[in-house]
Motif scaffolding. Structure first.
Motif, PDB file in Angstrom:
ATOM      1  N   ARG A 110       3.420   5.973  -6.619  1.00 16.54           N
ATOM      2  CA  ARG A 110       2.814   4.633  -6.511  1.00 16.54           C
ATOM      3  C   ARG A 110       3.330   3.862  -5.298  1.00 16.54           C
ATOM      4  NH1 ARG A 110       5.393   0.321  -9.620  1.00 16.54           N
ATOM      5  NH2 ARG A 110       3.452  -0.115 -10.681  1.00 16.54           N
ATOM      6  N   ALA A 127      -1.085   4.416 -14.848  1.00 15.29           N
ATOM      7  CA  ALA A 127      -1.811   3.431 -14.035  1.00 15.29           C
ATOM      8  C   ALA A 127      -1.265   2.033 -14.316  1.00 15.29           C
ATOM      9  CB  ALA A 127      -3.300   3.504 -14.348  1.00 15.29           C
ATOM     10  N   VAL A 128      -0.085   1.759 -13.806  1.00 16.16           N
ATOM     11  CA  VAL A 128       0.540   0.441 -14.002  1.00 16.16           C
ATOM     12  C   VAL A 128       0.409  -0.322 -12.684  1.00 16.16           C
ATOM     13  CG1 VAL A 128       2.703  -0.769 -14.527  1.00 16.16           C
ATOM     14  CG2 VAL A 128       2.180   1.414 -15.654  1.00 16.16           C
ATOM     15  N   ALA A 129      -0.144  -1.523 -12.749  1.00 16.78           N
ATOM     16  CA  ALA A 129      -0.376  -2.297 -11.522  1.00 16.78           C
ATOM     17  C   ALA A 129       0.938  -2.573 -10.801  1.00 16.78           C
ATOM     18  CB  ALA A 129      -1.057  -3.613 -11.886  1.00 16.78           C
ATOM     19  N   LYS A 130       0.863  -2.637  -9.470  1.00 13.53           N
ATOM     20  CA  LYS A 130       2.064  -2.961  -8.694  1.00 13.53           C
ATOM     21  C   LYS A 130       2.196  -4.460  -8.583  1.00 13.53           C
ATOM     22  CE  LYS A 130       3.628  -0.839  -5.205  1.00 13.53           C
ATOM     23  NZ  LYS A 130       3.862  -0.148  -3.916  1.00 13.53           N
ATOM     24  N   GLU A 131       3.411  -4.941  -8.801  1.00 13.36           N
ATOM     25  CA  GLU A 131       3.670  -6.367  -8.767  1.00 13.36           C
ATOM     26  C   GLU A 131       3.178  -6.971  -7.451  1.00 13.36           C
ATOM     27  OE1 GLU A 131       6.649  -4.200  -8.256  1.00 13.36           O
ATOM     28  OE2 GLU A 131       5.952  -3.471 -10.179  1.00 13.36           O
ATOM     29  N   SER A 134      -2.772  -5.510  -5.160  1.00 11.60           N
ATOM     30  CA  SER A 134      -3.970  -5.123  -5.897  1.00 11.60           C
ATOM     31  C   SER A 134      -3.990  -3.617  -6.187  1.00 11.60           C
ATOM     32  CB  SER A 134      -5.207  -5.511  -5.093  1.00 11.60           C
ATOM     33  OG  SER A 134      -5.092  -4.908  -3.826  1.00 11.60           O
ATOM     34  N   VAL A 135      -2.970  -2.892  -5.691  1.00  7.47           N
ATOM     35  CA  VAL A 135      -2.970  -1.433  -5.863  1.00  7.47           C
ATOM     36  C   VAL A 135      -2.649  -1.056  -7.309  1.00  7.47           C
ATOM     37  CG1 VAL A 135      -1.903   0.732  -5.096  1.00  7.47           C
ATOM     38  CG2 VAL A 135      -2.089  -1.202  -3.519  1.00  7.47           C
ATOM     39  N   ILE A 136      -3.579  -0.335  -7.930  1.00  9.77           N
ATOM     40  CA  ILE A 136      -3.253   0.253  -9.241  1.00  9.77           C
ATOM     41  C   ILE A 136      -3.268   1.765  -9.055  1.00  9.77           C
ATOM     42  CG2 ILE A 136      -3.898   0.493 -11.671  1.00  9.77           C
ATOM     43  CD1 ILE A 136      -5.175  -2.215 -11.529  1.00  9.77           C
ATOM     44  N   ARG A 138      -3.359   5.736  -9.689  1.00 12.24           N
ATOM     45  CA  ARG A 138      -4.091   6.551 -10.654  1.00 12.24           C
ATOM     46  C   ARG A 138      -3.093   7.409 -11.437  1.00 12.24           C
ATOM     47  NH1 ARG A 138      -5.971  11.498 -10.247  1.00 12.24           N
ATOM     48  NH2 ARG A 138      -5.682  11.800  -8.007  1.00 12.24           N
ATOM     49  N   THR A 185       7.151   2.490 -15.393  1.00  9.49           N
ATOM     50  CA  THR A 185       6.018   3.125 -14.713  1.00  9.49           C
ATOM     51  C   THR A 185       5.469   4.324 -15.473  1.00  9.49           C
ATOM     52  OG1 THR A 185       7.758   4.130 -13.348  1.00  9.49           O
ATOM     53  CG2 THR A 185       6.456   2.401 -12.340  1.00  9.49           C
TER      54      THR A 185
END
Ligand SMILES: Cc1cc2nc3c(=O)[nH]c(=O)nc-3n(C[C@H](O)[C@H](O)[C@H](O)COP(=O)(O)O)c2cc1C
Length: 375
Positions: A110, A127-131, A134-136, A138, A185
């Motif tokens: 990630r 698939a945990v969003a990055k703080e 907008s990148v999630i 896969r 993660t």
């Protein structure tokens, strides 16, 4: 040499017979000098030659094992056989004056950069969003996980063919292997996630694959090390208790060393254990009879290195310090320790062979490198 520094200059013998000429290790550092295709440039070779003449071991910067593993741009590549001649140039440059050459192999997961890797190829355990971004990433599928484990093995074979003395599996600094171990993660509920044993499954499978390839392909003794970061700030996140469980499992594998990635060698646990000692001392205590440790983190002077060595940790890595003073070891051996430089000045870039991209980062990141106030 001042006799008190003698312990730093004693050789170190690994269980497979490989001998490092002293206890000082060049920490893995991505110094951003590879070409677009991942091959080494003349500047990168010059950097490694200038940092390899004194130390016992050089661990290279992170080296990608698949095309989508890239994080920094300018990192080394071992993702295809075409890279072997270039890696061979690097191994030869490091070994020329007697240092052992270790290739650090990694996948960014990630942390891969959207500028370098197509969006759909930024992958992680879940698939945990990055703080703040907008990148999630896969979530990797079972088949892809198995392919990545195999890719760690394939890169190990390339390191062997290129003449390296070993590989270091990069399980630290929030990259893919750590992402599988972290409850932040990794939210999977298959064989690769759930309880802590399942979160350890991917790191341990990578270790097994790399050790197997080394046993099958290396014609001479070959080192396999593992780098880990002891804790994460986030909750959920890796605690010191989690780390000790992983370290214990790693110590039962046939690894040649563990490398504990810290910015401060003496930092104390945040949570997870009731223990007033430093993380490094706690980890050392747990594994000392089983596997050697490399310690690192803000060690600048030979006195600081000596104090770290006296903790029992047998190998001491220097990172920023060797960027600032490539002759650190020679100055100790020649009794010129007072001439060791521990700060950069703003006109040092060319003299120290630092790439533009790294130099810009150094001067624009307050507190990262010690910078003197004079030109
Ligand atoms: C410019 C730079 C690049 C780095 N790149 C890597 C890397 O590729 N792999 C890695 O495991 N750690 C990397 N690190 C972390 C260092 O290996 C080391 O753990 C950290 O700098 C603390 O050691 P020091 O205080 O001696 O610099 C990097 C550090 C720096 C300063």
């Amino acid at each position: 040499m001042n006799r008190k520094y003698q312990p730093l200059m004693e050789s170190f013998r690994f269980k497979n017979g490989i001998q490092a000429k002293n206890r000082i290790v060049h920490a893995p550092m991505t110094i951003s000098y590879s070409k677009q295709d991942g091959t080494v440039s003349d500047e990168l070779i010059a950097y490694y030659e200038s940092r390899s003449h004194g130390v016992g071991i050089v661990v290279t910067g992170s080296t990608i094992i698949t095309p989508n593993a890239k994080v920094f741009g300018g990192e080394l590549a071992a993702d295809r056989d075409d890279m072997i001649p270039s890696l061979q140039r690097l191994a030869t440059a490091i070994k020329k004056r007697g240092a052992k050459a270790i290739l650090q192999i990694f996948h960014g997961g990630r942390e891969s950069s959207p500028e370098l890797v197509p969006f759909s190829e930024i992958v992680s355990a879940s698939a945990v969003a990055k703080e703040g971004l907008s990148v999630i990433p896969r979530a990797l599928q079972e088949k892809e996980i198995v392919e990545i484990i195999r890719a760690f093995g394939d890169s190990t074979r390339r390191a062997i063919e290129a003449g390296f003395d070993g590989v270091e599996i990069h399980g630290a600094n929030r990259f893919l292997i750590q992402q599988f171990f972290s409850p932040y993660t990794n939210r999977r509920d298959d064989r690769w996630g759930g309880n802590i044993d399942k979160r350890m499954a991917f790191p341990l499978a990578v270790v097994d694959a790399v050790i197997k390839v080394a046993a099958e392909h290396a014609k001479q003794p070959f080192l396999v090390g593992y780098r880990l970061s002891p804790e994460e700030e986030s909750t959920p996140g890796i605690t010191m208790a989690d780390t000790l469980k992983l370290v214990d499992a790693l110590a039962y594998k046939d690894l040649d060393y563990l490398h504990v990635s810290l910015m401060d060698f003496w930092s104390k646990p945040r949570r997870g254990v009731e223990d007033n000692r430093s993380r490094m001392e706690i980890i050392y205590e747990l594994v000392k009879q089983r596997v050697p440790i490399i310690g690192v983190g803000s060690i600048r002077t030979p006195d600081e290195a000596l104090k770290a060595l006296q903790s029992g940790v047998p190998l001491i890595a220097l990172g920023r310090e060797l960027i600032i003073d490539p002759d650190w070891v020679e100055k100790v051996t020649l009794g010129k320790e007072n001439e060791i430089r521990t700060e950069l000045t703003l006109n040092d870039q060319e003299k120290l062979g630092i790439a533009d991209s790294l130099w810009l980062k150094i001067i624009n990141t307050p507190g990262w490198f010690p910078i003197a106030n004079k030109m």
